[in-house]
Write a protein that holds these residues in place. Structure first.
Motif, PDB file in Angstrom:
ATOM      1  N   PHE A  16       0.829  -1.043  -0.475  1.00 14.86           N
ATOM      2  CA  PHE A  16      -0.325  -0.059   0.268  1.00 14.86           C
ATOM      3  C   PHE A  16       0.404   1.440  -0.041  1.00 14.86           C
ATOM      4  O   PHE A  16       0.776   1.855  -0.623  1.00 14.86           O
ATOM      5  CB  PHE A  16      -1.244   0.251   1.423  1.00 14.86           C
ATOM      6  CG  PHE A  16      -2.027  -0.593   0.695  1.00 14.86           C
ATOM      7  CD1 PHE A  16      -3.189   0.047  -0.061  1.00 14.86           C
ATOM      8  CD2 PHE A  16      -2.364  -1.838   1.355  1.00 14.86           C
ATOM      9  CE1 PHE A  16      -4.731  -1.254  -0.442  1.00 14.86           C
ATOM     10  CE2 PHE A  16      -3.839  -2.525   1.057  1.00 14.86           C
ATOM     11  CZ  PHE A  16      -4.782  -2.057  -0.036  1.00 14.86           C
ATOM     12  N   PRO A  17       1.526   1.454   1.331  1.00 13.77           N
ATOM     13  CA  PRO A  17       2.664   2.267   0.774  1.00 13.77           C
ATOM     14  C   PRO A  17       3.195   2.484  -1.116  1.00 13.77           C
ATOM     15  O   PRO A  17       3.404   3.917  -1.257  1.00 13.77           O
ATOM     16  CB  PRO A  17       3.188   2.169   1.618  1.00 13.77           C
ATOM     17  CG  PRO A  17       3.032   1.318   2.869  1.00 13.77           C
ATOM     18  CD  PRO A  17       2.295   0.669   1.754  1.00 13.77           C
ATOM     19  N   LEU A  18       4.147   1.721  -1.245  1.00 12.16           N
ATOM     20  CA  LEU A  18       4.116   1.310  -2.425  1.00 12.16           C
ATOM     21  C   LEU A  18       3.216   2.178  -3.857  1.00 12.16           C
ATOM     22  O   LEU A  18       3.465   2.955  -4.144  1.00 12.16           O
ATOM     23  CB  LEU A  18       4.892   0.437  -2.832  1.00 12.16           C
ATOM     24  CG  LEU A  18       6.613   0.119  -2.026  1.00 12.16           C
ATOM     25  CD1 LEU A  18       6.518  -1.550  -2.900  1.00 12.16           C
ATOM     26  CD2 LEU A  18       7.265   1.337  -1.937  1.00 12.16           C
ATOM     27  N   MET A  55       1.100   3.823  -3.110  1.00 11.40           N
ATOM     28  CA  MET A  55       0.180   5.360  -3.131  1.00 11.40           C
ATOM     29  C   MET A  55       1.758   5.896  -3.305  1.00 11.40           C
ATOM     30  O   MET A  55       1.030   7.435  -3.788  1.00 11.40           O
ATOM     31  CB  MET A  55       0.374   5.875  -1.628  1.00 11.40           C
ATOM     32  CG  MET A  55      -0.681   7.007  -0.661  1.00 11.40           C
ATOM     33  SD  MET A  55      -2.153   6.460  -2.066  1.00 11.40           S
ATOM     34  CE  MET A  55      -2.829   5.770  -0.577  1.00 11.40           C
ATOM     35  N   VAL A  56       3.251   5.979  -3.383  1.00 15.25           N
ATOM     36  CA  VAL A  56       3.625   6.328  -3.633  1.00 15.25           C
ATOM     37  C   VAL A  56       3.716   6.660  -5.292  1.00 15.25           C
ATOM     38  O   VAL A  56       3.270   7.503  -5.854  1.00 15.25           O
ATOM     39  CB  VAL A  56       4.991   5.719  -3.752  1.00 15.25           C
ATOM     40  CG1 VAL A  56       6.195   6.853  -4.420  1.00 15.25           C
ATOM     41  CG2 VAL A  56       5.821   6.676  -2.414  1.00 15.25           C
ATOM     42  N   PHE A  66       0.503   8.372   3.601  1.00 14.68           N
ATOM     43  CA  PHE A  66       0.080   6.665   4.050  1.00 14.68           C
ATOM     44  C   PHE A  66      -0.240   6.871   5.984  1.00 14.68           C
ATOM     45  O   PHE A  66      -1.435   6.446   6.233  1.00 14.68           O
ATOM     46  CB  PHE A  66       0.594   5.569   3.478  1.00 14.68           C
ATOM     47  CG  PHE A  66      -0.670   4.916   3.656  1.00 14.68           C
ATOM     48  CD1 PHE A  66      -1.869   4.698   3.233  1.00 14.68           C
ATOM     49  CD2 PHE A  66       0.544   3.241   4.153  1.00 14.68           C
ATOM     50  CE1 PHE A  66      -1.951   2.987   3.259  1.00 14.68           C
ATOM     51  CE2 PHE A  66      -0.451   2.186   4.144  1.00 14.68           C
ATOM     52  CZ  PHE A  66      -1.457   2.011   4.295  1.00 14.68           C
ATOM     53  N   MET A 111       7.637   2.885   6.922  1.00 14.50           N
ATOM     54  CA  MET A 111       6.743   2.631   6.104  1.00 14.50           C
ATOM     55  C   MET A 111       6.721   1.111   6.878  1.00 14.50           C
ATOM     56  O   MET A 111       5.420   0.392   7.638  1.00 14.50           O
ATOM     57  CB  MET A 111       7.554   2.022   4.399  1.00 14.50           C
ATOM     58  CG  MET A 111       6.998   2.960   3.723  1.00 14.50           C
ATOM     59  SD  MET A 111       8.022   2.985   2.217  1.00 14.50           S
ATOM     60  CE  MET A 111       7.196   1.585   1.748  1.00 14.50           C
ATOM     61  N   PRO A 156       7.721   8.936   2.442  1.00 19.06           N
ATOM     62  CA  PRO A 156       6.306   8.288   2.514  1.00 19.06           C
ATOM     63  C   PRO A 156       5.862   9.073   3.243  1.00 19.06           C
ATOM     64  O   PRO A 156       5.300   8.558   4.028  1.00 19.06           O
ATOM     65  CB  PRO A 156       6.656   6.985   2.022  1.00 19.06           C
ATOM     66  CG  PRO A 156       7.477   6.477   3.086  1.00 19.06           C
ATOM     67  CD  PRO A 156       8.623   8.454   2.921  1.00 19.06           C
ATOM     68  N   GLU A 189       4.342  12.071  -0.713  1.00 21.22           N
ATOM     69  CA  GLU A 189       4.775  10.941  -0.652  1.00 21.22           C
ATOM     70  C   GLU A 189       5.490  10.371  -1.858  1.00 21.22           C
ATOM     71  O   GLU A 189       5.121   9.841  -2.909  1.00 21.22           O
ATOM     72  CB  GLU A 189       2.572   9.905  -1.266  1.00 21.22           C
ATOM     73  CG  GLU A 189       2.984   8.085  -0.737  1.00 21.22           C
ATOM     74  CD  GLU A 189       3.049   7.663   0.512  1.00 21.22           C
ATOM     75  OE1 GLU A 189       2.566   8.430   1.874  1.00 21.22           O
ATOM     76  OE2 GLU A 189       3.167   6.691   0.231  1.00 21.22           O
ATOM     77  N   THR A 190       6.222   9.963  -1.104  1.00 24.45           N
ATOM     78  CA  THR A 190       8.252   9.686  -2.171  1.00 24.45           C
ATOM     79  C   THR A 190       8.508   9.479  -1.874  1.00 24.45           C
ATOM     80  O   THR A 190       8.999   8.721  -0.131  1.00 24.45           O
ATOM     81  CB  THR A 190       8.372  11.426  -2.593  1.00 24.45           C
ATOM     82  OG1 THR A 190       9.529  10.910  -3.640  1.00 24.45           O
ATOM     83  CG2 THR A 190       9.055  11.938  -1.109  1.00 24.45           C
ATOM     84  N   LEU A 242      -7.163   4.871   3.168  1.00 23.86           N
ATOM     85  CA  LEU A 242      -7.348   5.275   1.762  1.00 23.86           C
ATOM     86  C   LEU A 242      -7.828   6.356   1.652  1.00 23.86           C
ATOM     87  O   LEU A 242      -6.760   6.877   1.461  1.00 23.86           O
ATOM     88  CB  LEU A 242      -7.261   4.351   0.902  1.00 23.86           C
ATOM     89  CG  LEU A 242      -6.537   2.473   0.950  1.00 23.86           C
ATOM     90  CD1 LEU A 242      -7.118   1.560   0.511  1.00 23.86           C
ATOM     91  CD2 LEU A 242      -5.320   2.795  -0.265  1.00 23.86           C
ATOM     92  N   LEU A 289       0.701   6.210  -6.949  1.00 22.30           N
ATOM     93  CA  LEU A 289      -0.346   7.153  -7.685  1.00 22.30           C
ATOM     94  C   LEU A 289      -0.041   8.408  -7.081  1.00 22.30           C
ATOM     95  O   LEU A 289      -1.054   9.818  -8.012  1.00 22.30           O
ATOM     96  CB  LEU A 289      -1.180   6.962  -6.265  1.00 22.30           C
ATOM     97  CG  LEU A 289      -3.154   8.443  -6.400  1.00 22.30           C
ATOM     98  CD1 LEU A 289      -3.800   6.959  -7.639  1.00 22.30           C
ATOM     99  CD2 LEU A 289      -3.642   7.681  -5.172  1.00 22.30           C
ATOM    100  N   GLY A 290       0.144   8.640  -6.023  1.00 26.45           N
ATOM    101  CA  GLY A 290       1.115  10.455  -6.419  1.00 26.45           C
ATOM    102  C   GLY A 290       2.222  11.061  -7.139  1.00 26.45           C
ATOM    103  O   GLY A 290       1.536  11.808  -7.254  1.00 26.45           O
ATOM    104  N   LEU A 306      -2.701  13.695   0.493  1.00 26.81           N
ATOM    105  CA  LEU A 306      -2.022  13.815  -0.780  1.00 26.81           C
ATOM    106  C   LEU A 306      -2.487  14.792  -1.689  1.00 26.81           C
ATOM    107  O   LEU A 306      -1.204  15.781  -2.048  1.00 26.81           O
ATOM    108  CB  LEU A 306      -2.196  12.820  -1.419  1.00 26.81           C
ATOM    109  CG  LEU A 306      -0.952  12.110  -2.433  1.00 26.81           C
ATOM    110  CD1 LEU A 306       0.797  12.222  -2.046  1.00 26.81           C
ATOM    111  CD2 LEU A 306      -0.817  10.649  -3.179  1.00 26.81           C
TER     112      LEU A 306
END
Lengths: 185, 567
Positions: free
Chosen positions: A22-24, A26-27, B225, B134, B222, B200-201, B187, A29-30, B194
């Motif tokens: 999910f975090p990846l 989201m990255v 989230f 994370m 990141p 979120e990087t 979500l 999607l961002g 965001l």
């Protein structure tokens, strides 16, 4: 011991799902849907990064509007080490610091944000009262009329959302960028 | 104080209550395993997890089995996080090359996240890699909140029916709370954050050359989230040191409204869910009223104190309320509401530095935590804490009229009251004991950054925050010492598990009792009389024992401030 397998399996599965996928995702999607925001709302001028629209930076020159004092270390507005002064209301260090800053803050009553440090040390904004007190100095340093500078300040003043949410504020970096963009005379 | 300030706060709370009713109904349904709108997507994932884990979700567990499963999961997850923090240097996504944490700091941090406390003796941007945040911290934010929700559902089942042995299946409760409640909300909130500017990087930082030519390194990561679940899970551990005051965690007044809403949402919804679980919705509404009235009263007190400002600065010619440690975009009203909300829930995220609040503003935060985190408290822990107080309230009422007390048709007898008191006594033991020990040791005194009564408040705040599993701090305190790393880790452990296990035992004992029909002599537990009684019990039992300590700290500081004294 019948609990051992579910405990280990669920910890592993949720780490994979919630800590990696999910975090990846989201990255991804961002960077696809909100590339500017996801990357930190960086502001460019002449092809160079000059800061982030959300993060304050230090200004000390006469021709720029000055932000609030910042308590970050070792330098003010260190965006790699956020934090506040954590001084108590009755702290002698706080009262002494404010007293020192009052000397250059102009006539009382001084708006609170002129002499207080923010929680993050990276507050990008100042109050409209704070900006108004700096107009004459900036105008003189730049050889602009007060009306011109006041116009820019007004254009950069953000109000409350729906007249209710948030406080009136001015983003110091964006205002100073607009000042620099004024044609020289 | 201004009308606009009040308007902002009331808008936020109105939105919370408006969302709590439908969400509470949804929570009650999904925790019972009923179908919901998300079932078509999530059912296969849920069942896949059961198969992998070898779990039969319909197999009920008695309170001992439930407690054992809960402790086993938390122990496994604690060990994993400890290992991740120690081995951070070798894990992926560590562009800054951060070294592993020291054993004592890793122990403190792992205990902090497994107990839903999120006390941070480290600074996020300079000690925790993107990878550790994370794989480790974010996942703990989910599972510690899900553990709380599961326990709350199990304990509520004890009141739902008579003569039952099982409280439910912990694994099914955990999976459902995570998949159906926390994940979808996270979500939605993270995408909204965001869009409003939360990064979120995988990059660790950006480098800028400021208009005056200086180099500025801007920490990134990141964030979005993790930020969303940090609030929804009432966790509170910031990606950055400045927590939700950092413009990248909370960029605008609107994002702040969403964050304040997020951290109050699930605890209030669980009160409503309780009404559904026990098939008597009025009971849930009564608990929500108790929580809401206390929160409203304390949030108003904080706002009044912060808006009144600091007379020591007014004497120098500074105008307005207390802006030291606050951000311009939030202002005084939103900062005060957030400070009350984050300590009334067990969140502990901050948008203003609590160390720099006025003495009375800080007092509100301390007192809300010392009440035992029940107005509305953390995800799950708030509801089961409140149920303990409800049992004590009917016990007090029973003593007054000389009848065996009942709550929801369950007789409250000696064993239940003993277990309830055993749980409640953890708070003063750990908070007052820990503070007292720290304040007579050289190491404890060396951690203080402020002198005078505020120094005492700093230490009292640390032990309060750890024991109540809140995680906010009077952050001037140097917390990464032997005494505080190990001591507060113990306080967090006791505050979470030495409270939860007796309450599960209490639930087991109640579940086995018959459910008596309501009679003419039954004390109704949904009316204003009960709401008033419960508020009284919470304030007297939860709060009064801390009054002597509070009068030496924030109250003494308040009068010193009025007298113009500095330290």
């Amino acid at each position: 011991m019948s609990h051992l397998r579910p405990a280990l399996v669920l910890v592993a599965a949720f780490t994979l799902l919630l800590g990696v996928m999910f975090p990846l995702g989201m990255v991804g999607l961002g960077s696809a849907a909100f590339p500017t925001q996801a990357g930190g709302s960086l502001v460019m001028r002449d092809g160079r990064v000059v800061g982030s629209a959300l993060v304050g930076q230090s200004f000390t020159g006469e021709k720029y509007f000055h932000p609030r004092p910042s308590a970050t270390t070792p330098d003010p507005y260190n965006a790699d080490a956020s934090g506040g002064s954590n001084l108590a209301a009755t702290s002698k260090a706080l009262v002494d610091r404010v007293q020192r800053d009052m000397a250059k803050a102009g006539p009382a009553p001084v708006p609170a944000d002129v002499v207080t440090t923010s929680a993050s040390g990276l507050d990008p904004h100042i109050s409209p009262d704070n900006a108004e007190r700096q107009v004459a100095r900036v105008a003189a340093a730049r050889g602009l009329s007060k009306a011109e500078v006041e116009g820019l300040v007004a254009a950069h003043t953000e109000g409350r959302l729906f007249g209710l949410i948030g406080e009136p504020r001015i983003n110091v970096l964006l205002l100073n960028l607009a000042l620099d963009a004024q044609p020289a005379r | 104080m201004t009308m606009i300030g009040w308007g902002q706060s009331l808008l936020t709370l109105t939105l919370v209550f408006a969302c709590a009713f439908p969400l509470g109904r949804y929570v009650a349904r999904v925790m019972s395993g009923d179908r919901s709108v998300l079932s078509p997507v999530l059912r296969p994932v849920e069942h896949g997890l059961y198969v992998l884990a070898g779990v039969n979700p319909t197999r009920g567990m008695g309170w001992r089995g439930y407690a054992l499963a809960l402790l086993m999961l938390n122990a496994a997850h604690f060990l994993l996080l400890y290992a991740m923090l120690r081995l951070q240097y070798w894990l992926p996504f560590n562009p800054q090359g951060f070294a592993g944490m020291s054993p004592r700091l890793a122990l403190n941090t792992a205990m902090s996240f497994v107990t839903n406390t999120n006390w941070q003796a480290y600074a996020g941007e300079s000690a925790a890699s993107n990878g550790a945040q994370m794989f480790g911290l974010t996942v703990h934010n989910f599972l510690s909140a899900a553990t709380g929700i599961a326990a709350a559902a199990a304990i509520s089942r004890a009141f739902a029916a008579g003569n039952v042995q099982a409280l439910g299946n912990f694994w099914a409760d955990l999976v459902r709370a995570t998949l159906y409640i926390l994940l979808p909300l996270t979500l939605v909130v993270s995408v909204a954050l965001l869009a409003m500017g939360v990064p979120e990087t995988l990059a660790a930082s950006a480098e800028a050359t400021t208009l005056e030519g200086a180099k500025q390194v801007i920490a990134l990561g990141p964030v979005a989230f993790q930020e969303a679940i940090k609030l929804l899970g009432t966790n509170g551990g910031g990606f950055f040191n400045a927590n939700s005051a950092h413009p990248f965690e909370n960029p605008t007044a609107l994002s702040n409204l969403l964050e304040n809403l997020s951290l109050l949402l699930i605890p209030f919804s669980l009160a409503i869910a309780f009404g559904h679980w026990v098939n008597d919705r009025k009971q849930g509404v009564a608990l929500l009223c108790v929580m809401a009235l206390l929160l409203l009263a304390f949030a108003s007190a904080a706002y009044a104190a912060e808006a009144a400002g600091n007379p020591l600065l007014h004497a120098l010619g500074v105008a307005g309320g207390n802006m030291e440690g606050k951000e311009v975009r939030f202002g005084i009203a939103a900062s005060s509401l957030f400070a009350a909300s984050t300590t009334a829930t067990s969140t502990g995220a901050v948008i203003a530095m609590h160390d720099s609040l006025t003495p009375l503003g800080g007092l509100v935060c301390l007192f809300l935590m010392q009440l035992g985190e029940v107005v509305p408290g953390g995800d799950g822990s708030g509801l089961y804490g409140m149920l303990v107080f409800a049992l004590l309230a009917v016990f007090v009422a029973g003593l007054m009229v000389g009848r065996t007390p009942e709550y929801l048709g369950k007789k409250v007898q000696a064993r239940e009251v003993k277990l309830a008191m055993l749980a409640v006594l953890v708070l003063p033991l750990s908070i007052l004991g820990g503070t007292a020990i720290s304040l007579v040791t050289a190491s404890g005194l060396g951690s203080l950054s402020n002198a005078g009564p505020h120094g005492l408040s700093q230490m009292l705040y640390a032990w309060t925050s750890a024991t109540a599993n809140n995680g906010s701090a009077f952050a001037g305190l140097s917390a990464d010492t032997d005494l505080l790393d190990y001591g507060l880790a113990l306080a967090m452990f006791l505050g979470r598990f030495a409270f939860l296990v007796p309450v599960l035992a209490l639930a087991g004992s109640l579940a086995a009792k018959p459910k008596l029909p309501t009679g003419a002599g039954t004390f109704p537990t949904h009316g204003p009389l009960f709401v008033g009684l419960l508020i009284g019990v919470i304030l007297i039992l939860g709060g009064l024992q801390f009054l002597p300590a509070l009068s030496l700290g924030p109250i003494a500081e308040h009068f010193a401030m009025l007298a113009g004294k500095t330290f």
